[in-house]
Design a protein around this motif. Structure first.
Motif, PDB file in Angstrom:
ATOM      1  N   SER B  53      -7.065 -15.229   2.871  1.00 32.16           N
ATOM      2  CA  SER B  53      -8.102 -14.261   2.457  1.00 32.16           C
ATOM      3  C   SER B  53      -9.280 -15.071   1.915  1.00 32.16           C
ATOM      4  O   SER B  53      -9.443 -15.242   0.714  1.00 32.16           O
ATOM      5  CB  SER B  53      -7.554 -13.279   1.420  1.00 32.16           C
ATOM      6  N   GLU B  54     -10.083 -15.548   2.853  1.00 36.82           N
ATOM      7  CA  GLU B  54     -11.155 -16.494   2.515  1.00 36.82           C
ATOM      8  C   GLU B  54     -12.203 -15.866   1.598  1.00 36.82           C
ATOM      9  O   GLU B  54     -12.711 -16.520   0.687  1.00 36.82           O
ATOM     10  CB  GLU B  54     -11.818 -17.016   3.799  1.00 36.82           C
ATOM     11  N   GLY B  55     -12.542 -14.598   1.856  1.00 36.01           N
ATOM     12  CA  GLY B  55     -13.562 -13.952   1.027  1.00 36.01           C
ATOM     13  C   GLY B  55     -13.117 -13.880  -0.429  1.00 36.01           C
ATOM     14  O   GLY B  55     -13.883 -14.170  -1.347  1.00 36.01           O
ATOM     15  N   ASP B  56     -11.883 -13.510  -0.627  1.00 36.47           N
ATOM     16  CA  ASP B  56     -11.319 -13.455  -1.980  1.00 36.47           C
ATOM     17  C   ASP B  56     -11.347 -14.845  -2.611  1.00 36.47           C
ATOM     18  O   ASP B  56     -11.727 -15.004  -3.775  1.00 36.47           O
ATOM     19  CB  ASP B  56      -9.897 -12.902  -1.908  1.00 36.47           C
ATOM     20  N   MET B  57     -10.978 -15.851  -1.821  1.00 38.86           N
ATOM     21  CA  MET B  57     -10.949 -17.218  -2.367  1.00 38.86           C
ATOM     22  C   MET B  57     -12.341 -17.669  -2.809  1.00 38.86           C
ATOM     23  O   MET B  57     -12.505 -18.239  -3.897  1.00 38.86           O
ATOM     24  CB  MET B  57     -10.396 -18.202  -1.341  1.00 38.86           C
ATOM     25  N   VAL B  58     -13.329 -17.436  -1.969  1.00 38.54           N
ATOM     26  CA  VAL B  58     -14.686 -17.898  -2.291  1.00 38.54           C
ATOM     27  C   VAL B  58     -15.177 -17.248  -3.595  1.00 38.54           C
ATOM     28  O   VAL B  58     -15.731 -17.924  -4.467  1.00 38.54           O
ATOM     29  CB  VAL B  58     -15.641 -17.578  -1.111  1.00 38.54           C
ATOM     30  N   CYS B  59     -14.935 -15.959  -3.740  1.00 37.21           N
ATOM     31  CA  CYS B  59     -15.412 -15.271  -4.947  1.00 37.21           C
ATOM     32  C   CYS B  59     -14.562 -15.622  -6.175  1.00 37.21           C
ATOM     33  O   CYS B  59     -15.079 -15.680  -7.294  1.00 37.21           O
ATOM     34  CB  CYS B  59     -15.429 -13.765  -4.725  1.00 37.21           C
ATOM     35  N   THR B  60     -13.272 -15.867  -5.971  1.00 40.23           N
ATOM     36  CA  THR B  60     -12.434 -16.322  -7.084  1.00 40.23           C
ATOM     37  C   THR B  60     -12.953 -17.671  -7.587  1.00 40.23           C
ATOM     38  O   THR B  60     -13.047 -17.909  -8.804  1.00 40.23           O
ATOM     39  CB  THR B  60     -10.967 -16.439  -6.641  1.00 40.23           C
ATOM     40  N   ALA B  61     -13.315 -18.533  -6.646  1.00 41.14           N
ATOM     41  CA  ALA B  61     -13.890 -19.835  -7.029  1.00 41.14           C
ATOM     42  C   ALA B  61     -15.170 -19.631  -7.827  1.00 41.14           C
ATOM     43  O   ALA B  61     -15.414 -20.319  -8.829  1.00 41.14           O
ATOM     44  CB  ALA B  61     -14.158 -20.666  -5.779  1.00 41.14           C
ATOM     45  N   ALA B  62     -15.989 -18.674  -7.399  1.00 42.41           N
ATOM     46  CA  ALA B  62     -17.236 -18.393  -8.133  1.00 42.41           C
ATOM     47  C   ALA B  62     -16.929 -17.960  -9.564  1.00 42.41           C
ATOM     48  O   ALA B  62     -17.607 -18.355 -10.514  1.00 42.41           O
ATOM     49  CB  ALA B  62     -18.047 -17.325  -7.405  1.00 42.41           C
ATOM     50  N   GLY B  63     -15.891 -17.142  -9.718  1.00 42.82           N
ATOM     51  CA  GLY B  63     -15.493 -16.719 -11.061  1.00 42.82           C
ATOM     52  C   GLY B  63     -15.110 -17.913 -11.926  1.00 42.82           C
ATOM     53  O   GLY B  63     -15.569 -18.042 -13.073  1.00 42.82           O
ATOM     54  N   PHE B  64     -14.304 -18.799 -11.372  1.00 37.67           N
ATOM     55  CA  PHE B  64     -13.952 -20.035 -12.091  1.00 37.67           C
ATOM     56  C   PHE B  64     -15.215 -20.770 -12.546  1.00 37.67           C
ATOM     57  O   PHE B  64     -15.312 -21.239 -13.682  1.00 37.67           O
ATOM     58  CB  PHE B  64     -13.149 -20.966 -11.177  1.00 37.67           C
ATOM     59  N   ALA B  65     -16.152 -20.881 -11.614  1.00 41.48           N
ATOM     60  CA  ALA B  65     -17.352 -21.676 -11.919  1.00 41.48           C
ATOM     61  C   ALA B  65     -18.143 -21.078 -13.080  1.00 41.48           C
ATOM     62  O   ALA B  65     -18.748 -21.825 -13.852  1.00 41.48           O
ATOM     63  CB  ALA B  65     -18.230 -21.784 -10.675  1.00 41.48           C
ATOM     64  N   THR B  66     -18.129 -19.757 -13.233  1.00 43.38           N
ATOM     65  CA  THR B  66     -18.888 -19.159 -14.344  1.00 43.38           C
ATOM     66  C   THR B  66     -18.332 -19.578 -15.699  1.00 43.38           C
ATOM     67  O   THR B  66     -19.006 -19.436 -16.711  1.00 43.38           O
ATOM     68  CB  THR B  66     -18.904 -17.610 -14.289  1.00 43.38           C
ATOM     69  N   THR B  67     -17.103 -20.091 -15.725  1.00 36.87           N
ATOM     70  CA  THR B  67     -16.510 -20.506 -16.998  1.00 36.87           C
ATOM     71  C   THR B  67     -16.649 -22.006 -17.245  1.00 36.87           C
ATOM     72  O   THR B  67     -16.118 -22.514 -18.232  1.00 36.87           O
ATOM     73  CB  THR B  67     -15.006 -20.162 -17.044  1.00 36.87           C
ATOM     74  N   GLY B  68     -17.311 -22.716 -16.327  1.00 32.14           N
ATOM     75  CA  GLY B  68     -17.487 -24.155 -16.495  1.00 32.14           C
ATOM     76  C   GLY B  68     -16.505 -24.997 -15.707  1.00 32.14           C
ATOM     77  O   GLY B  68     -16.591 -26.232 -15.714  1.00 32.14           O
ATOM     78  N   LYS B  69     -15.567 -24.350 -15.017  1.00 36.09           N
ATOM     79  CA  LYS B  69     -14.681 -25.113 -14.129  1.00 36.09           C
ATOM     80  C   LYS B  69     -15.487 -25.595 -12.920  1.00 36.09           C
ATOM     81  O   LYS B  69     -16.526 -25.029 -12.586  1.00 36.09           O
ATOM     82  CB  LYS B  69     -13.523 -24.239 -13.631  1.00 36.09           C
ATOM     83  N   VAL B  70     -14.971 -26.637 -12.273  1.00 34.04           N
ATOM     84  CA  VAL B  70     -15.589 -27.108 -11.031  1.00 34.04           C
ATOM     85  C   VAL B  70     -14.593 -26.890  -9.902  1.00 34.04           C
ATOM     86  O   VAL B  70     -13.703 -27.708  -9.659  1.00 34.04           O
ATOM     87  CB  VAL B  70     -15.982 -28.597 -11.125  1.00 34.04           C
ATOM     88  N   PRO B  71     -14.701 -25.741  -9.217  1.00 29.92           N
ATOM     89  CA  PRO B  71     -13.749 -25.432  -8.163  1.00 29.92           C
ATOM     90  C   PRO B  71     -14.132 -26.025  -6.809  1.00 29.92           C
ATOM     91  O   PRO B  71     -15.295 -25.978  -6.411  1.00 29.92           O
ATOM     92  CB  PRO B  71     -13.775 -23.897  -8.096  1.00 29.92           C
ATOM     93  N   PHE B  72     -13.127 -26.579  -6.141  1.00 31.24           N
ATOM     94  CA  PHE B  72     -13.238 -26.941  -4.727  1.00 31.24           C
ATOM     95  C   PHE B  72     -12.398 -25.915  -3.964  1.00 31.24           C
ATOM     96  O   PHE B  72     -11.210 -25.763  -4.254  1.00 31.24           O
ATOM     97  CB  PHE B  72     -12.699 -28.355  -4.467  1.00 31.24           C
TER      98      PHE B  72
END
Lengths: 278, 310
Positions: B53-72
């Motif tokens: 579920s690529e769309g879910d993954m991309v947006c989940t990564a965006a959520g991580f990034a809003t907290t200061g994480k660096v998602p790949f």
């Protein structure tokens, strides 16, 4: 009361705030000459409870790491969002004058963007907010922080497949700090949601996806507070299906797809404000 | 110089970066292919396999990034990019979230899985988005360094990786820098701007060309956006003719990026693109596909000769 939440929320006071937010939303739309009244009015009671009784945040420090998060996944409902953010102290009344205006200092666009204080992520393309909220919820767990993530979805929005991808993900990771709220106003842009593509049996769907499911009257402040005050489920993400009325509080807008996304004329605006005053 | 696939250089760099708790890795159910499984095995708490579920993954990564994480967030280039243009545009590019998308198995080099798996439009997709950085490393070492550079870089980015093992062109003395091209071989007769696996094809072509007295300059363009315009202009002017080589459609990728830069800077030299000629390819091994669809060293040789009228 300017600033953050009310210490001991009183149902009467919150109901009054909701009415104020409805009026402010219509004022923004009328002044801008465009915007989305129907879904703003339907979610006003939920927004009042979230921002003035439930969520922990400091509008003077909008990025503080421990804040509860709010995501307006149904991003077109910026009138209610900006009205709420202003009442909570993130924006000034002067900022609101720039809603949908070019060069808006706080970037008060038709759909939200994180340049606006209090906004976590851009939304406006339906179906993305629950995944974003889930990413934040997972980060909270990694960081050992106890904050919660509230995501407000439209009922039409959950016709987007990605919402159900996110539902499966949150169940897989047992993300109990993720709380989805569906503003189930039963009306979308084109038509009644059920005639576009029926969502029912809605509770059964979410139960089948492994969520802790609650259904309330989204205009009953007692019920709203009761469900939002519940301790987190030990392992399930929570969904609150809030049955609401699109355009709630304005007789000619209630339940009408035609008031999804347009501004009222001056006469109708006056009538609407009078009805909300009453 | 280490031979290997760029996807492995990426995955090895993740292990190197793992001591920083800001790093989180997501995958869309293909972690054995993207090699993120290496990270997942060692750091299961910071590895999130989101399923198919690529769309879910991309947006989940965006959520991580809003907290200061660096998602790949990794997946097959075809589906990671193809399915999620809207999610990337809104939750990454427009929101300017610090997410690194990693698309493995780019281009015809994928081979036998055929056109649904041969991503030839991803550079066009990502290059057209404001705020995006777009990188395609040439070998294991550069993929390793690019991954580390992207971890430090702030903002959304796309890292395009390849499936096959390729010959190493760099050792650890290489200094990869986002936004900088690198002259792999200086010459004088024409400039070859190559990216990804086309660096290796170009090196093979140059062996033949040099035997015939033609001495090209080979420039590796690993950062497709922002393009190293200064170097491109300088080398195009200095060499007097240009070939641009990429395993991507001829529309929207490095070829267009370089051509635009030259036109805008009034560099009027002969230009030829080595790229997929706006067609869908077919099944077949990578070598045969490169020959049939115009990406092989032979095509570079013929194109160089024709451009120099030799």
């Amino acid at each position: 009361m300017n600033g953050t939440k009310v210490d001991n929320p009183d149902v009467g006071e919150l109901t009054a705030i909701a009415r104020e937010l409805r009026k402010k939303s219509l004022e923004l739309i009328f002044r801008a000459g465009s915007g989305h009244p129907g879904g703003s009015l339907s979610s006003a009671d939920l927004m009042a409870a979230l921002f003035f009784a439930v969520m922990k945040y400091d509008s003077k420090d909008p990025r503080s790491p421990g804040r509860d998060r709010f995501i307006l996944s149904k991003g077109h409902c910026t009138p209610i969002l900006y009205s709420t953010l202003a009442r909570a102290g993130f924006l000034s009344d002067e900022d609101l004058l720039q809603y949908r205006q070019i060069n808006s200092e706080k970037f008060l666009s038709g759909h939200p963007h994180p340049k606006t204080p209090g906004v976590e992520i851009a939304t406006g393309s339906l179906g993305q907010g629950l995944s974003v909220g889930h990413g934040i919820a997972l980060a909270a767990r990694l960081d050992g922080l106890p904050y919660r993530v509230f995501v407000l979805l439209g009922d039409g929005e959950i016709q987007e497949g990605q919402v159900w991808e996110a539902a499966m993900s949150a169940q897989k990771f047992k993300s109990n700090n993720l709380i989805a709220i569906i503003d189930n106003n039963k009306v979308a842009q084109d038509n009644l949601t059920k005639d576009l593509k029926d969502l029912e049996p809605l509770e059964d769907k979410w139960i089948a996806f492994g969520w802790d499911v609650h259904r309330i009257d989204g205009h009953n402040m007692d019920q709203i507070l009761e469900v939002l005050d519940k301790p987190l489920h030990p392992e399930k993400p929570r969904v609150i299906i809030a049955d609401t009325i699109k355009g709630k509080g304005v007789s000619f807008m209630e339940g009408e797809p035609g008031w999804h996304g347009k501004a009222p004329s001056e006469d109708l605006y006056k009538q609407a404000m009078e009805e909300l005053e009453a | 110089m280490k031979d290997g696939a760029t996807r492995d250089g990426f995955a090895d760099a993740l292990l190197d970066l793992a001591s920083d708790p800001k790093l989180v890795v997501l995958d869309a159910g293909v972690s054995d292919s993207t090699r993120t499984q290496k990270f997942g095995d060692k750091y299961p708490d910071r590895f999130f396999n989101m399923g198919i579920s690529e769309g879910d993954m991309v947006c989940t990564a965006a959520g991580f990034a809003t907290t200061g994480k660096v998602p790949f967030a990794a997946g097959f280039a075809c589906f990671l990019l193809g399915r999620t243009m809207d999610q990337i545009l809104v939750s990454l590019a427009y929101s300017n979230t610090n997410v690194k998308l990693v698309g493995s198995h780019g281009g015809l080099a994928v081979g036998e899985d055929g056109p649904t798996a041969q991503m030839i439009v991803d550079l066009a997709y990502t290059r057209a988005m404001p705020n995006m950085t777009v990188i395609q490393p040439a070998d294991w070492e550069e993929a390793f360094q690019a991954t580390k550079a992207l971890f430090e870089h702030k903002g959304p980015a796309y890292l395009r990786l390849g499936r096959p093992s390729v010959k190493g062109v760099y050792d650890s003395n290489h200094k990869f820098k986002i936004g900088k091209g690198h002259i792999l071989k200086p010459g004088k007769d024409l400039a070859i701007f190559a990216t990804g696996i086309m660096v290796q094809e170009s090196l093979t072509a140059m062996e033949t060309l040099e035997k015939e007295g033609i001495k090209p300059t080979l420039v590796n363009i690993a950062t497709i956006k922002p393009l190293d315009v200064e170097l491109v202009v300088e080398q195009a002017r200095g060499n007097g003719a240009v070939i641009i080589a990429e395993d991507h459609n001829r529309i929207g990728g490095l070829g267009d990026a370089v051509t635009e830069a030259l036109m805008e800077n009034e560099v009027h030299v002969p230009i030829k693109k080595i790229a997929v000629n706006d067609v869908f390819a077919e099944t077949g091994n990578a070598k045969d596909l490169f020959e049939k669809y115009g990406l092989s060293a032979n095509h570079i040789v013929q194109t160089a000769k024709s451009i120099l009228k030799k």
